[in-house]
Scaffold this active site. Structure first.
Site, PDB file in Angstrom:
ATOM      1  N   HIS A  94       0.604  -1.146   0.044  1.00 30.64           N
ATOM      2  CA  HIS A  94       0.029   0.116   0.027  1.00 30.64           C
ATOM      3  C   HIS A  94       0.934   1.099  -0.001  1.00 30.64           C
ATOM      4  O   HIS A  94       1.725   1.572   0.737  1.00 30.64           O
ATOM      5  CB  HIS A  94      -0.794  -0.002   1.386  1.00 30.64           C
ATOM      6  CG  HIS A  94      -1.923   1.078   1.268  1.00 30.64           C
ATOM      7  ND1 HIS A  94      -2.050   1.659   2.442  1.00 30.64           N
ATOM      8  CD2 HIS A  94      -2.784   1.625   0.211  1.00 30.64           C
ATOM      9  CE1 HIS A  94      -3.141   2.626   2.064  1.00 30.64           C
ATOM     10  NE2 HIS A  94      -3.425   2.447   0.785  1.00 30.64           N
ATOM     11  N   HIS A 116      -1.047  11.216  -2.056  1.00 36.71           N
ATOM     12  CA  HIS A 116      -2.598  10.669  -1.778  1.00 36.71           C
ATOM     13  C   HIS A 116      -3.524  11.610  -1.604  1.00 36.71           C
ATOM     14  O   HIS A 116      -4.649  11.729  -1.839  1.00 36.71           O
ATOM     15  CB  HIS A 116      -2.519   9.969  -0.531  1.00 36.71           C
ATOM     16  CG  HIS A 116      -3.836   9.250   0.199  1.00 36.71           C
ATOM     17  ND1 HIS A 116      -4.239   9.956   1.018  1.00 36.71           N
ATOM     18  CD2 HIS A 116      -4.381   7.940  -0.061  1.00 36.71           C
ATOM     19  CE1 HIS A 116      -5.344   9.177   1.418  1.00 36.71           C
ATOM     20  NE2 HIS A 116      -5.573   8.225   0.473  1.00 36.71           N
TER      21      HIS A 116
END
Ligand code: G3P
Ligand code: MG
Length: 260
Positions: free
Chosen positions: A27, A69
């Protein structure tokens, strides 16, 4: 004892792209060990044994796909304010490593092109999450597909995903051959129709929604591959994989790989 949804070798769930399901996906690289979504994080995921990485893509104000992100720069860089308001040149002056640990001082926010080149070099497969700034779903998806077309030596190793229906629809329009995964925070009524209309190969549910083997089996029966996020507890990862999910997306690939 649960009944697992088993892969059929002649036509794996999710289609032939998923002939070798990943089991573990790093991730934002290996964000437990290195600053998320940096080249250092992708290298760390590979070093820790992950063959797949997940990363998030936004556009700069001048339309360049970069790996980041949040909508705002503040949490994971020494910049501030909305990412969509700054140019690539401005972004490349920011430090994206010190916030995590001074040992990573000088780490940059990578362009998607740099991440693609590194993945080619390391032989990594990529789950590219389209994470558009507000209002930029279609533009981000289109720019990402164009970038992959022109820079990746292994476009067959790339799976797109998004929470944004508009972004997935734009990828679908770009060509049926680009594999797409629908991200889900919940298993809301209608998600199956959305995945079907978008021609998805996989579904990426938040792992708390997978409350039993039966829930996993039910999803398996749609024929979609299941990549679930974000699973950092090794025992939980093992349970989910035993129930039949195809991959767990984790901040710490080494910790999960140690138990499976
Ligand atoms: O792709 C799985 C996961 O990354 C989705 O959530 O917010 O971590 O990008 P987020
Ligand atoms: Mg993500």
């Amino acid at each position: 004892m649960s009944i697992r949804c088993l892969q059929r070798p002649e036509m794996p769930r999710g289609g032939l792209f998923f002939r070798a399901p990943p089991r573990v996906i790093g991730h934002r690289g290996a964000m437990a060990k290195a600053p998320e979504n940096t080249l250092a994080s992708f290298r760390r995921a590979a070093k820790d044994g992950s063959r797949w990485i997940e990363l998030d893509v936004h556009l700069t104000s001048d339309g360049i796909p970069i790996v980041f992100h949040d909508d705002e720069l503040d949490r994971t860089s020494d910049g501030s304010g909305p990412l969509s308001a700054i140019t690539l040149a401005e972004l490349q002056r920011l430090d994206a490593g010190t916030w995590f640990n001074p040992e990573f001082a000088g780490a940059r926010i990578p362009t998607l092109a740099e991440a693609v080149a590194l993945s080619d070099e390391l032989g990594l497969k990529m789950n590219v999450e389209i994470k558009p700034s507000p209002g930029a779903s279609v533009a981000t998806a289109e720019a990402v597909v164009e970038l992959i077309k022109t820079t990746s030596r292994t476009p067959q190793n790339i799976l797109f995903s998004s929470f944004e229906i508009d972004a997935l629809a734009a990828i679908q329009r770009a060509g049926q051959h680009w594999p797409r995964g629908l991200l889900l925070d919940d298993l809301h009524l209608g998600w199956r129709d959305e995945a079907s209309q978008l021609g998805c190969s996989s579904v990426h549910p938040q792992h708390g929604t997978l409350t039993s083997a039966d829930v996993v089996l039910d999803i398996c029966e749609t024929g979609l591959a299941i990549f679930t996020f974000t699973v950092n507890n090794p025992a939980r990862a093992k349970q989910l994989l035993d129930w039949g999910v195809d991959a767990v997306i984790t901040d710490d690939p080494a910790a999960i790989l140690a138990v499976i």
